[in-house]
Scaffold this motif. Structure first.
Motif, PDB file in Angstrom:
ATOM      1  N   THR A 197       0.690  -1.346  -0.084  1.00 41.29           N
ATOM      2  CA  THR A 197      -0.077   0.105  -0.111  1.00 41.29           C
ATOM      3  C   THR A 197       0.885   1.280  -0.098  1.00 41.29           C
ATOM      4  O   THR A 197       2.007   1.199   0.670  1.00 41.29           O
ATOM      5  CB  THR A 197      -0.903  -0.093   1.308  1.00 41.29           C
ATOM      6  OG1 THR A 197      -0.052  -0.090   2.375  1.00 41.29           O
ATOM      7  CG2 THR A 197      -1.830  -1.192   1.272  1.00 41.29           C
ATOM      8  N   SER A 230      -3.523  -1.514  -2.267  1.00 37.94           N
ATOM      9  CA  SER A 230      -4.294  -0.170  -2.198  1.00 37.94           C
ATOM     10  C   SER A 230      -3.718   1.224  -2.294  1.00 37.94           C
ATOM     11  O   SER A 230      -2.213   1.219  -1.874  1.00 37.94           O
ATOM     12  CB  SER A 230      -5.301  -0.201  -0.912  1.00 37.94           C
ATOM     13  OG  SER A 230      -5.923  -1.456  -0.833  1.00 37.94           O
ATOM     14  N   CYS A 231      -4.258   2.364  -2.496  1.00 37.48           N
ATOM     15  CA  CYS A 231      -3.697   3.527  -2.593  1.00 37.48           C
ATOM     16  C   CYS A 231      -2.149   3.512  -3.168  1.00 37.48           C
ATOM     17  O   CYS A 231      -1.011   4.258  -2.941  1.00 37.48           O
ATOM     18  CB  CYS A 231      -3.401   3.900  -0.891  1.00 37.48           C
ATOM     19  SG  CYS A 231      -4.768   4.051  -0.163  1.00 37.48           S
ATOM     20  N   ASN A 232      -2.241   3.011  -4.578  1.00 39.00           N
ATOM     21  CA  ASN A 232      -1.197   3.303  -5.649  1.00 39.00           C
ATOM     22  C   ASN A 232      -1.640   4.138  -6.742  1.00 39.00           C
ATOM     23  O   ASN A 232      -2.762   4.818  -6.581  1.00 39.00           O
ATOM     24  CB  ASN A 232      -0.493   1.826  -5.491  1.00 39.00           C
ATOM     25  CG  ASN A 232       0.321   1.261  -4.722  1.00 39.00           C
ATOM     26  OD1 ASN A 232       1.424   2.002  -4.562  1.00 39.00           O
ATOM     27  ND2 ASN A 232      -0.249   0.194  -4.092  1.00 39.00           N
ATOM     28  N   LEU A 264      -2.276   2.876  -9.890  1.00 40.28           N
ATOM     29  CA  LEU A 264      -2.548   1.652 -11.040  1.00 40.28           C
ATOM     30  C   LEU A 264      -3.585   2.056 -11.841  1.00 40.28           C
ATOM     31  O   LEU A 264      -4.673   2.134 -11.315  1.00 40.28           O
ATOM     32  CB  LEU A 264      -2.867   0.457 -10.393  1.00 40.28           C
ATOM     33  CG  LEU A 264      -1.521  -0.289  -9.352  1.00 40.28           C
ATOM     34  CD1 LEU A 264      -2.082  -1.674  -8.713  1.00 40.28           C
ATOM     35  CD2 LEU A 264      -0.302  -0.611 -10.377  1.00 40.28           C
ATOM     36  N   LEU A 296      -7.749  -3.951  -3.898  1.00 42.20           N
ATOM     37  CA  LEU A 296      -7.288  -2.765  -4.911  1.00 42.20           C
ATOM     38  C   LEU A 296      -7.957  -1.251  -4.572  1.00 42.20           C
ATOM     39  O   LEU A 296      -8.273  -0.500  -5.484  1.00 42.20           O
ATOM     40  CB  LEU A 296      -7.708  -3.249  -6.105  1.00 42.20           C
ATOM     41  CG  LEU A 296      -7.540  -4.652  -6.481  1.00 42.20           C
ATOM     42  CD1 LEU A 296      -8.096  -4.895  -7.796  1.00 42.20           C
ATOM     43  CD2 LEU A 296      -5.662  -4.585  -6.793  1.00 42.20           C
ATOM     44  N   ASN A 303      -6.926   3.129  -6.165  1.00 41.90           N
ATOM     45  CA  ASN A 303      -6.291   3.315  -7.415  1.00 41.90           C
ATOM     46  C   ASN A 303      -6.822   4.097  -8.652  1.00 41.90           C
ATOM     47  O   ASN A 303      -7.821   4.691  -8.407  1.00 41.90           O
ATOM     48  CB  ASN A 303      -5.810   1.957  -8.011  1.00 41.90           C
ATOM     49  CG  ASN A 303      -4.684   1.509  -7.087  1.00 41.90           C
ATOM     50  OD1 ASN A 303      -3.466   1.491  -7.363  1.00 41.90           O
ATOM     51  ND2 ASN A 303      -5.008   0.457  -5.971  1.00 41.90           N
ATOM     52  N   ARG A 304      -6.624   3.933  -9.843  1.00 49.71           N
ATOM     53  CA  ARG A 304      -7.107   4.484 -11.107  1.00 49.71           C
ATOM     54  C   ARG A 304      -7.689   3.337 -11.914  1.00 49.71           C
ATOM     55  O   ARG A 304      -7.827   3.648 -13.237  1.00 49.71           O
ATOM     56  CB  ARG A 304      -6.265   5.447 -11.670  1.00 49.71           C
ATOM     57  CG  ARG A 304      -5.734   6.464 -10.754  1.00 49.71           C
ATOM     58  CD  ARG A 304      -4.601   7.369 -11.206  1.00 49.71           C
ATOM     59  NE  ARG A 304      -3.944   8.062 -10.290  1.00 49.71           N
ATOM     60  CZ  ARG A 304      -2.771   8.578 -10.521  1.00 49.71           C
ATOM     61  NH1 ARG A 304      -2.139   8.450 -11.833  1.00 49.71           N
ATOM     62  NH2 ARG A 304      -2.167   9.463  -9.843  1.00 49.71           N
ATOM     63  N   ASN A 360     -12.089   3.237  -7.365  1.00 53.13           N
ATOM     64  CA  ASN A 360     -11.595   3.094  -8.657  1.00 53.13           C
ATOM     65  C   ASN A 360     -12.370   3.951  -9.808  1.00 53.13           C
ATOM     66  O   ASN A 360     -13.432   4.489  -9.377  1.00 53.13           O
ATOM     67  CB  ASN A 360     -11.199   1.731  -8.927  1.00 53.13           C
ATOM     68  CG  ASN A 360      -9.976   1.430  -8.378  1.00 53.13           C
ATOM     69  OD1 ASN A 360      -8.786   1.534  -8.681  1.00 53.13           O
ATOM     70  ND2 ASN A 360     -10.302   0.581  -7.054  1.00 53.13           N
TER      71      ASN A 360
END
Length: 230
Positions: A63, A87-89, A91, A109, A112-113, A135
């Protein structure tokens, strides 16, 4: 691991960020590959997280590492990783290498994006919890019905307008969340009423789709017959 390389027997995560000097080469290489994808100020922490899994822990927590991608070397953590938290990346797509972790039982997940999940995610047949809150998902893979072990699916705060009817056939699915999505099919209130109401709705939808398909095939056949009679 080569026979002449010593076995990793201890890793103190509270110690300095440099690994022990006796670190087996193959383990060190995997850790380096994954850590290289993290933002600079998190690479050492990322490296230790990977090494902890190789030491025997079943959870890989990556994360807030600034990850926009993952190296193929991550696949060599199979079958050690059972729980993967990305989580909290940053991607925008789930790296296909995640699908090679066939022993996963939980995949997080959050934040993220992601705009979609790859079809290969349906190969994770041991997955019990799939958590993809916050997301930009617009659809789920049609083959999601192959996730036969899935028990919990959390899709809050995405861009979904529909849930696939295949969800109705997952035997162990007990909880689906989809708040803050522009859902039309099923309506959000159906999802909130619980899994049995959701299953009922999705089965009815599947039946309608099947009848519509039959009607369309009959119309094509009629058109064919009429053409042949001309």
């Amino acid at each position: 691991m080569h026979d002449d390389e010593p076995e990793l027997v201890d890793l103190n995560l509270a110690a300095a960020v440099r690994p022990p000097t006796h670190m087996p080469t193959v383990l060190s290489t995997i850790a380096d590959e994954v850590a290289s994808s993290a933002v600079n100020n998190r690479q050492a922490e990322c490296r230790l997280a990977v090494l902890a899994v190789l030491q025997g822990l079943s959870t890989l927590d990556l994360t807030e590492m600034g990850l926009g991608a993952l190296p193929d070397g991550l696949g060599r953590l199979e079958p050690h990783v059972l729980n993967l938290d990305l989580s909290c990346n940053a991607l925008t797509a789930l790296p296909p290498v995640v699908c090679s972790l066939g022993s996963l039982v939980e995949l997080q997940l959050f934040c993220n994006r992601l705009t979609h999940l790859p079809d290969c995610i349906t190969s994770l047949v041991k997955l019990r919890r799939l958590l993809a809150v916050q997301n930009n998902l617009t659809a789920l893979p049609a083959g999601i019905g192959r996730l036969v072990s899935l028990q919990e699916l959390d899709l809050d705060e995405n861009e979904l307008t529909a849930l696939p009817t295949e969800l109705a056939h997952l035997p162990h699915l007990a909880l689906v969340r989809a708040d803050s999505n522009p859902l039309c099919s099923p309506p959000l209130e159906v999802v909130r009423r619980g899994i049995e109401d959701l299953r009922c709705f999705l089965r009815a939808e599947a039946s309608v789709d099947e009848r519509a398909g039959d009607d369309a095939r009959e119309e094509v056949e009629r058109s064919g017959r009429n053409t042949n009679s001309c």
